[in-house]
Scaffold this motif. Sequence first.
Motif, short mmCIF file in Angstrom:
data_model
loop_
_atom_site.label_atom_id
_atom_site.label_comp_id
_atom_site.label_asym_id
_atom_site.label_seq_id
_atom_site.Cartn_x
_atom_site.Cartn_y
_atom_site.Cartn_z
N VAL A 101 6.11 -1.43 6.59
CA VAL A 101 7.03 -2.09 5.68
C VAL A 101 7.98 -1.01 5.18
N ALA A 102 9.28 -1.29 5.18
CA ALA A 102 10.25 -0.28 4.77
C ALA A 102 11.33 -0.90 3.90
N PHE A 103 11.72 -0.17 2.87
CA PHE A 103 12.86 -0.53 2.02
C PHE A 103 13.96 0.50 2.28
N THR A 106 12.84 3.46 4.16
CA THR A 106 11.76 4.29 3.63
C THR A 106 10.45 3.53 3.69
N SER A 107 9.47 4.09 4.38
CA SER A 107 8.19 3.41 4.55
C SER A 107 7.46 3.24 3.22
N ALA A 108 6.89 2.05 3.04
CA ALA A 108 6.22 1.72 1.79
C ALA A 108 4.72 1.55 2.03
N TYR A 109 3.95 1.83 0.99
CA TYR A 109 2.49 1.66 1.08
C TYR A 109 2.11 0.21 0.88
N PHE A 110 1.17 -0.27 1.68
CA PHE A 110 0.59 -1.59 1.44
C PHE A 110 -0.89 -1.53 1.76
N ASN A 111 -1.67 -2.34 1.07
CA ASN A 111 -3.12 -2.36 1.20
C ASN A 111 -3.53 -3.55 2.06
N ARG A 112 -4.13 -3.27 3.21
CA ARG A 112 -4.50 -4.34 4.13
C ARG A 112 -5.56 -5.27 3.54
N ALA A 113 -6.33 -4.75 2.58
CA ALA A 113 -7.35 -5.58 1.97
C ALA A 113 -6.75 -6.65 1.07
N LEU A 114 -5.45 -6.50 0.73
CA LEU A 114 -4.81 -7.45 -0.18
C LEU A 114 -3.75 -8.29 0.53
N MET A 115 -3.85 -8.39 1.86
CA MET A 115 -2.86 -9.15 2.61
C MET A 115 -3.50 -10.36 3.27
N THR A 116 -2.67 -11.32 3.58
CA THR A 116 -3.07 -12.46 4.40
C THR A 116 -2.03 -12.60 5.49
N ASP A 117 -2.20 -13.60 6.31
CA ASP A 117 -1.19 -13.79 7.35
C ASP A 117 0.12 -14.32 6.76
N GLY A 118 0.07 -14.81 5.51
CA GLY A 118 1.26 -15.35 4.88
C GLY A 118 1.75 -14.57 3.68
N LEU A 120 1.93 -10.42 1.64
CA LEU A 120 1.75 -8.97 1.74
C LEU A 120 2.16 -8.34 0.42
N LEU A 121 1.27 -7.54 -0.18
CA LEU A 121 1.56 -6.85 -1.44
C LEU A 121 1.99 -5.43 -1.14
N VAL A 122 3.13 -5.02 -1.70
CA VAL A 122 3.69 -3.72 -1.35
C VAL A 122 4.34 -3.09 -2.58
N SER A 123 4.34 -1.75 -2.61
CA SER A 123 4.99 -0.99 -3.68
C SER A 123 6.23 -0.32 -3.13
N ILE A 124 7.36 -0.45 -3.83
CA ILE A 124 8.60 0.20 -3.39
C ILE A 124 8.49 1.70 -3.66
N PRO A 125 8.69 2.54 -2.65
CA PRO A 125 8.57 3.99 -2.86
C PRO A 125 9.59 4.52 -3.86
N GLN A 126 9.17 5.53 -4.63
CA GLN A 126 10.05 6.13 -5.63
C GLN A 126 11.25 6.81 -4.99
#
Length: 410
Positions: A101-103, A106-118, A120-126
């Motif tokens: 995932v990129a903004f 810039t590649s962003a971190y996401f946690n696969r344990a908190l995703m579904t097929d529909g 995705l939780l992601v944090s925008i990099p500083q």
Amino acid sequence: MKQFIILLCGLAVLGSCRKYNSLGFTPGKGAPTITSVHTWNKTDTALHYDTIVTYNSAGDTTLKVNVLSGNAYAFDSVTTAGNPGQYYMIYGANLGATVTVAFNGTSAYFNRALMTDGSLLVSIPQNTPTSGPQATDTLTITTLYGVVRYHFVVIPPPPTVNSVSDYDFWSGSQITLKGVGFSTVTSVGLSGSSDQATIVDQSDTVMTLSFGASAVNRCNLVFSYSSAGTPATAVSSQEFVDMDNAYQIVFNSNFQNTWFDNSWTHPSGITSGQAHAYGGTASAQLNYPAGAWQIEGWACWNAPSGGFPYDPSYKYLTFWVKGGTVNHTLVLVGDKLPGGYSQNTSAAAIQQIATTAGTWTYYKIPLGTGAGQLNYWATGTLAQQLGFFLQGQSGDVNELMYIDECAFVK
């Protein structure tokens, strides 16, 4: 033997099935899509109340009160813009096989344990670009089966100053600011006035300002900028001093206002050389012989008034000090300070000036009479001396230190 082989194969198949379903869902193999982006959390500052009414046996109202509601109230969290460092939930389809995932690239971190097929939780990099050619306002998700791009604006952080080249300015001077969020700044004002500084150069992390004549004594910088297309303002936490409107002692490469050198050791007084000056080409030298109990300082008893008269409108004593070969603690002394112009070995903390070897340090000392204040006119209303005492110790070496941009400020 055959049974043993069959058992191993069965375990292998079972293990592979568990690995495939470890996410708790089966990722879709179609092209990914994004339908919306939502804020992950939001504070609802509004107070919601429920009305409680009680009745008597005749059906008449006996009590009607409003109490804070215990119910959750929904809010629309859909957004097309986000702030660096915050989390956002992306909704769509076929997101379970996401690789990156990129903004704005810039590649962003996401946690696969908190995703579904529909989702995705992601944090925008500083460090996501918010200006320049890399700020494409694009959210990009790459999966094993395709790529999707979505228009999403990364909001520039408000202009924030982390460090400055100087806390003093004067007509014709420049100050360089380092921090974040400077690229969207359109103007810089001086708080408490309509005066403005001129932007000489700017990037997202560095800005250089030029100053003209101003009526302010002290001010913060007021940044006008654009936040996701909306005009906004931000104020620096740092305060700056207009030296043109201060009572100067050491400034513009010389003594000012009839102050002169009154040190115990020579050479002393004003010394030239860019390496020994902060805001000009010369500064005041402090010369401490090894092991000596020494006061280096200045006097102003030749002033027309006989000294520096008490004036409650002066709020601070400010100066830059450059340390010598090792770290020391100087004691600020004055003829009207508690303890006087003396070899004070038990001075208050406010009078103790820590110096770092070979480094300029800025001091801004409150002049008032309360706790933690310098109380510069403690024993009289006409001050004539100001200096710095260094207590000699065994093993000392000869020390040279420097003071520049020294002034009393309203």
